[in-house]
Design a protein around this motif. Structure first.
Motif, mmCIF file in Angstrom:
data_model
loop_
_atom_site.group_PDB
_atom_site.id
_atom_site.type_symbol
_atom_site.label_atom_id
_atom_site.label_comp_id
_atom_site.label_asym_id
_atom_site.label_seq_id
_atom_site.Cartn_x
_atom_site.Cartn_y
_atom_site.Cartn_z
ATOM 1 N N THR A 241 -1.851 1.547 -8.135
ATOM 2 C CA THR A 241 -2.756 0.814 -7.258
ATOM 3 C C THR A 241 -1.966 -0.329 -6.615
ATOM 4 N N GLU A 242 -2.544 -0.889 -5.560
ATOM 5 C CA GLU A 242 -1.872 -2.021 -4.896
ATOM 6 C C GLU A 242 -1.737 -3.204 -5.846
ATOM 7 N N SER B 143 1.348 4.056 -3.004
ATOM 8 C CA SER B 143 1.163 5.488 -2.791
ATOM 9 C C SER B 143 2.364 6.280 -3.302
ATOM 10 N N ARG C 222 0.844 -1.209 0.000
ATOM 11 C CA ARG C 222 0.000 0.000 0.000
ATOM 12 C C ARG C 222 0.879 1.260 0.000
ATOM 13 N N GLU C 223 1.889 1.285 0.851
ATOM 14 C CA GLU C 223 2.790 2.449 0.916
ATOM 15 C C GLU C 223 3.578 2.597 -0.387
#
Length: 110
Positions: free
Chosen positions: A81-82, A76, A72-73
């Motif tokens: 997207t993940e 970002s 997730r990080e």
């Protein structure tokens, strides 16, 4: 005169600990010098292979495995997207493995 020169030298360097070669064997402790050298060389080969990858693969691997960011990080930071990060990491690992094999790198966990 040589005697006084030797005495002066010993005074200046008295902070240096002198030991016999037999005792020097135990100074290194449990550290395995040969193993450390091999690990160091393996790291150099790995970093060199990572630098040969596409910049997107290199960044995803670096953020995930060297900086310990979650997917997730990493997503970002990379503005993805993940799922895209998971896909990038999959292809990056696959490409990295092929690159390492091409260079003759052998590692059981690959």
């Amino acid at each position: 005169m040589a005697r006084y020169t030797a005495i002066d030298y010993m005074r200046k360097h008295s902070s240096v600990i002198q030991t016999s070669l037999d005792d020097a064997e135990n100074i290194s402790g449990d550290d395995n010098l040969e193993g450390d050298i091999i690990k160091s060389e393996e790291k150099r080969v790995l970093h060199r292979a990572i630098r040969k990858l596409k910049p997107e693969y290199e960044q995803a691997l670096y953020l995930t495995y060297f900086e310990d960011f979650s997917n997730r990080e990493t997503a970002s930071i990379m503005k993805k997207t993940e799922k895209q990060v998971r896909d990038i990491l999959y292809h990056a690992r696959k490409t990295l493995k092929a690159e390492l094999i091409k260079e003759g790198f052998v590692y059981e966990k690959l």
